[in-house]
Design a protein around this motif. Sequence first.
Motif, PDB file in Angstrom:
ATOM      1  N   GLN A 166      -0.828   4.472  -1.823  1.00 19.53           N
ATOM      2  CA  GLN A 166      -2.124   4.564  -1.158  1.00 19.53           C
ATOM      3  C   GLN A 166      -2.010   5.056   0.278  1.00 19.53           C
ATOM      4  OE1 GLN A 166      -3.306   0.491  -1.896  1.00 19.53           O
ATOM      5  NE2 GLN A 166      -4.789   1.175  -3.422  1.00 19.53           N
ATOM      6  N   PHE A 201      -7.242   6.754   5.438  1.00 24.82           N
ATOM      7  CA  PHE A 201      -7.221   5.564   4.591  1.00 24.82           C
ATOM      8  C   PHE A 201      -8.398   4.647   4.923  1.00 24.82           C
ATOM      9  CE2 PHE A 201      -6.084   1.111   4.017  1.00 24.82           C
ATOM     10  CZ  PHE A 201      -5.804   1.068   2.655  1.00 24.82           C
ATOM     11  N   LEU A 218       0.838  -1.210   0.000  1.00 22.58           N
ATOM     12  CA  LEU A 218       0.000   0.000   0.000  1.00 22.58           C
ATOM     13  C   LEU A 218       0.869   1.255   0.000  1.00 22.58           C
ATOM     14  CD1 LEU A 218      -2.689  -1.115   2.614  1.00 22.58           C
ATOM     15  CD2 LEU A 218      -3.034  -0.844   0.143  1.00 22.58           C
TER      16      LEU A 218
END
Length: 141
Positions: A100, A120, A95
């Motif tokens: 992200q 997130f 991630l």
Amino acid sequence: MATAIPPNRVLTSRHDAELAQEVLTKLGEPDGYLSVGSSRVEAQNVPAEVRRLIEHVLHSVAAGATVTISAVPAELTTSAAASLLGVSRPTLMKLIHGGQLATHKVGAHHRLLASDLHDFLLRRQRRERATFDELRDLLED
């Protein structure tokens, strides 16, 4: 030998559960509110996020559950962040490398801000809800 109960854990009684349910009922009324004050200081409303947390604790107590409270530091290691997200550390690193999740480095180690993890999680929850809604719409057709 007696077992010590950690200070962040609260064992509740039936009486506690009944009182918690009474408070929740009052908070659920249209004019319900939660405030804190003393004989020397005028009562002030509790901030919305704190109220939400207290309501969550009250629901748990009303259900007869044991409540444990812990704090999350502002900055987390990758292992701690992975644990909070419920993923493995290698998945967390994917991630991070996929852009992200934002990180910064302390020496050779990645660190994550708790606020970034919270954002997130909210984004992930929105995506999951949207996917669920799409699936439900397909099944209804």
